[in-house]
Structures are given as C-alpha cells and as structure tokens.
Motif scaffolding. Structure first.
Motif, short mmCIF file in Angstrom:
data_model
loop_
_atom_site.label_atom_id
_atom_site.label_comp_id
_atom_site.label_asym_id
_atom_site.label_seq_id
_atom_site.Cartn_x
_atom_site.Cartn_y
_atom_site.Cartn_z
N ALA A 403 0.83 -1.21 0.00
CA ALA A 403 0.00 0.00 0.00
C ALA A 403 0.86 1.26 0.00
CB ALA A 403 -0.93 -0.01 1.21
N ARG A 404 2.00 1.21 0.71
CA ARG A 404 2.88 2.39 0.74
C ARG A 404 3.58 2.58 -0.60
NH1 ARG A 404 4.35 0.27 5.75
NH2 ARG A 404 6.30 -0.54 4.88
N GLU A 405 4.10 1.51 -1.16
CA GLU A 405 4.90 1.62 -2.37
C GLU A 405 4.03 1.80 -3.62
OE1 GLU A 405 7.21 -1.91 -2.39
OE2 GLU A 405 8.24 -1.43 -0.51
N SER A 406 2.84 1.20 -3.63
CA SER A 406 1.95 1.32 -4.79
C SER A 406 0.80 2.26 -4.43
CB SER A 406 1.44 -0.07 -5.19
OG SER A 406 0.56 0.04 -6.29
N TYR A 410 -4.95 -0.82 -4.49
CA TYR A 410 -4.33 -2.02 -5.07
C TYR A 410 -4.06 -3.05 -3.97
CZ TYR A 410 -0.87 -5.02 -7.31
OH TYR A 410 -0.19 -6.11 -7.80
N ALA A 411 -3.55 -2.60 -2.82
CA ALA A 411 -3.26 -3.53 -1.73
C ALA A 411 -4.53 -4.18 -1.21
CB ALA A 411 -2.55 -2.77 -0.60
N LEU A 412 -5.63 -3.42 -1.11
CA LEU A 412 -6.88 -3.99 -0.64
C LEU A 412 -7.45 -4.99 -1.64
CD1 LEU A 412 -8.62 -0.85 0.94
CD2 LEU A 412 -7.18 -2.57 2.03
N LEU A 443 -0.96 -6.48 -12.18
CA LEU A 443 -0.04 -5.34 -12.18
C LEU A 443 -0.68 -4.15 -11.49
CD1 LEU A 443 1.24 -5.44 -15.89
CD2 LEU A 443 2.28 -6.50 -13.89
N ASP A 444 0.18 -3.35 -10.86
CA ASP A 444 -0.28 -2.06 -10.36
C ASP A 444 0.08 -0.99 -11.39
OD1 ASP A 444 2.43 -2.14 -10.08
OD2 ASP A 444 2.49 -1.22 -8.09
#
Length: 475
Positions: A403-406, A410-412, A443-444
C-alpha cells in the motif's frame, strides 16, 4: 396539489421506505463493497475523532470537520452551503461521505452522485442537478388520523352460499372497554392477509384501512403454546378503542415532483423514467409545501447532496450550482475531488481543484492527507476482517508495504485475490507467498507503465495517437 395528491405522497412514502429498507438489507447480506465496513464517522460525544472506530482510521481533522457539519445539519442550522473535500486519491474522501450518511440516519435525506452521471442521463444537465438537489430535501408531513387499537377478542366471518360475498364481526377490546365492529369484504381480506387471530393486538388506520399487527397479548400467552422465535408479546392497550394519533411521513421534494408529474403517480418512482419535470409544477409544489409549513402540517428537512469527482462538471453546471445554492429550498452540497491545479471543464482557464474561482469563494475546503504506515496496517486489517480473510504473521506488514509503495486500493484488492489463492491450496490463512503470487498475476499502475514502455510501438493506435499529439502541438 389537493387531498388526492397528498394521499399519493403518503402512499408513495410507505412503498419507498419499505422497498429501500429491504434492498439495503439484501445488499448488506450478499455483497461486500469497497466501503461496506464504514459504519459512521468514528467520533465521540465531543466530536473528537477516535483513532480506529466504526471502520474509520486516521483523517482526524477531516472527520471532525465532517462531524461539526453534521451537527449543524441535524439541528437544521445549515443549508444552501457548499463544502469541498480535497486530497490525493485513496485518502478516504468517499469513505467520510458514507460515514456522514450512516451518522445522519434514515430521516435526513442523503444523496450521493458521481459528477459524470449528470452527462450520461437522458435529460439536460441542469435538470439532472435539479433532481439531485430536490432529492436531498425532505418534507416531514404531519397528520392526525383515526386509529382503532386493541386486543382481538373474536373474529366471526360468514360467507354466502356461493362464496362471492363475505361479512363478519370483529370484537376488539382495551383494558377499559370492548367494541364490536361490522366487517366488509375489503377489511376481511386485510385481516386474513395479516393472519390476525384472537389474542393478537392490532391497529387499524380508519383512513386507509391498513391493518398492522403489533404483537400477541400477554394475557393469551401459555407455556404450552407453540410460538415462533419472532413472536412479540405486548400489553393490552389502555383507554378507548378508537383514538386520534399523529402520523409523520417523510418524503423528498423530488418524490413529490414525480408523483404529481406522472399519470401513474408513485409507480413512476419504481419505473425510473422520471423524465424532465416542468418548472411550473415545481413552483406549485413549493407554494403548497410553504402553505403546509405555515399551517404546521409539514416541515422542511434540509439534507445533504454529495457530488463525487466534482471536477468532471463543466462551467455550465458550476454556474447553475452557484445560483441553486442561493435558493430558499437548498440542501447542503458536499463535493470531493483529487485534482490540484486543473483546467475547468468547458473553459481554457486553470483553477485550484478544477473548480471556478467564483464557486471556490463560497465553499469551505477540507483537506485529506495520505495515511501513515500504522494507519495503512489498521485499514488492511479492517478490510481483511470484512472479507472474512485471516492473515498470516507477516502478511499484514507485506500488504501494508504494498500500500505504501503502490497505492492503498491495489493492496486492498490483493486481499480477495490472495485469499482465493490460499483457499486453492486449502490453507486457512493468507501467507506472504499467496500475496506474492497475486502480486505477480495483477499489475499495479507503476509496473503497468513500465510494461507499456517495453511494448513501445507494438500497441495498437500508438502511432495514430502520436500523430494527433504532434498536430495539437503544431496548432
């Protein structure tokens, strides 16, 4: 509008409130949405934000500002104003709006639209906005009605030899008196539909003939009676059998507009084909509502209209909103945007948040900020619990770092996909390996951009797009 119109409004209120409640329950049972964990704003009695409450995490200043606004809405002290929630994507702007809706409850109208909806409807932009604004203004109609309320002593129904006609008698009592009523076919059908038996406590609206079963009398309860789990036992009513009661119905101005602009009345609300409504009709309705207010029969409930992605509106819509906010019947308008300096749609001018400056001058702006690492972990954990997914020891930290990096969304999204992968290998918990596999499959934004750079010249329409960009640069 007349008594018939008023009766249609009241009937529509009954059907609207019933269907909406049923729909909300079905949705809650069968579907987990992006914001289904939001139960409110997470504020205490002093409107101070809790760190983690009612599904809300972080954004303390924005939540407190929203709570202050809600307090004024509930007290009827604020209407015809505008508030803007501005902040980066995935910072909880829509979540705060939904928390406000949950806190306000059923009685205060709360309408949520996306700005792009205004352009996709089969009506003019100003009509779509007008309907959204009037949907956010409630009218609480008060009336006195005759009600027969008591415990059923006996129901006697006599049918003719052919069965075509039915007559009967209903004996009903309170603690003070007992009365016998003659029943016609319509009332017999209503009692049969509600499955009314001797010993039930019922209420009958004399105006509409509606029968409501309040429960079962305590005097008729026995230890050996076979009763369902949902059976309510109530006391036998006191006083007279027939009494006057004040009944309150709440409908929106838009529902009154539709009911009075269509020959099929309130059924047009369910058909969805409201179409354009004439301004003359709205003026007549506003005049009638003003009369009801003076007579004490009705009161106005200014609600909330939430417009998400407000930068998608054009200059004509913004000009209309400027004027609409100055009218006597206007709700509180809350807007949300993630734009910085952006071009105002329909013009060549750039302005903060993509809104014209004359509108920005009259609104209060509430900013949201990016979540801290600890707040990201709490949000991931809440969403995992909402989706009935159990996380392994290091999985929570892994998802929080994604979540921090992307980005947070997306993380959820990886939670549900990783949960499916873990179930395929018959594991009860999501491990880091499951998250990594889902990360490889989907992919993000950053990795998608890198992939597109590697596909330069191979994707369709790239060459044509480059030529059109060159022509725009030359012009």
């Amino acid at each position: 509008m007349g008594e018939d119109g008023r009766r249609e409004v009241e009937e529509a209120w009954y059907y609207i409130s019933t269907s909406t409640a049923e729909l909300r329950e079905i949705t809650k049972m069968e579907r987990i949405g992006p914001h289904s964990h939001i139960q409110g704003l997470g504020l205490d009695d002093r409107l101070e934000p809790r760190s983690n409450s009612q599904g809300m995490v972080g954004q303390g200043k924005a939540r407190k500002a929203a709570g202050m606004v809600l307090k004024m809405v509930q007290e009827g002290k604020i209407a015809g104003r505008a508030i803007l929630f501005a902040g980066p994507p995935s910072t909880g702007k829509t979540a705060i709006a939904l928390g406000m809706a949950q806190t306000l409850g059923q009685d205060v109208p709360f309408t949520i639209i996306a700005a792009s909806e205004v352009f996709s409807l089969s009506m003019s932009k100003t009509e779509a906005l007008t309907q959204a604004l009037r949907r956010s203004i409630g009218v609480r109609i008060k009336e006195e009605t005759e009600v027969i309320e008591g415990e059923v002593v006996e129901i006697q129904i006599d049918r003719s030899l052919t069965g075509a006609t039915k007559t009967g008698k209903l004996t009903i009592k309170t603690t003070d008196m007992e009365t016998v009523y003659d029943l016609g076919t319509k009332m017999i059908d209503s009692l049969s539909k509600e499955k009314v038996l001797a010993g039930d406590v019922i209420a009958i609206d004399k105006t509409s003939g509606k029968v409501t079963k309040l429960g079962r009398s305590f005097a008729r309860s026995r230890d050996y009676d076979a009763m369902g789990a949902d059976t309510r036992f109530v006391q036998c009513p006191e006083g007279e059998v027939q009494k006057r009661k004040e009944v309150v119905h709440t409908v929106s101005l838009h529902e009154i507009d539709v009911i009075n602009s269509r020959t099929q009345g309130f059924l047009a609300l369910f058909a969805g084909d409201t179409g354009e409504i004439k301004p003359e009709l709205r003026n007549q309705i506003d005049t009638k509502v003003a009369e009801w207010r003076e007579e004490g029969k009705a009161e106005i409930i200014p609600g909330v209209l939430f417009i998400d992605e407000v930068h998608m509106l054009d200059i004509e819509c913004f000009s209309f909103l400027n004027r609409a906010l100055e009218k006597e019947l206007a709700p509180l308008v809350i807007m949300a945007t993630n734009r910085g300096m952006s071009r105002v749609r329909g013009t060549k001018y750039t302005s903060p948040h993509g809104l014209p400056e004359d509108l920005l001058d009259r609104i209060l702006i509430v900013s949201t900020k990016e979540y801290s690492p600890s707040e990201l972990e709490q949000i991931v954990l809440i969403r995992a619990q909402e989706e009935d997914a159990q996380l392994g020891e290091d999985t929570l930290q892994t998802l929080a770092s994604v979540a921090r990096e992307s980005n947070l969304r997306y993380a959820l999204n990886l939670i549900s996909t990783a949960n499916m992968i873990s179930k395929r290998r018959k594991s009860e918990k999501i491990e880091v390996a499951d998250v990594k596999r889902a990360y490889e499959y989907f992919l993000d934004l950053t990795r998608s951009q890198e992939w597109l750079k590697g596909q330069a010249g191979k994707m369709i329409f790239e060459e044509g797009q480059q030529q059109s960009d060159d022509r725009m640069d030359q012009s």
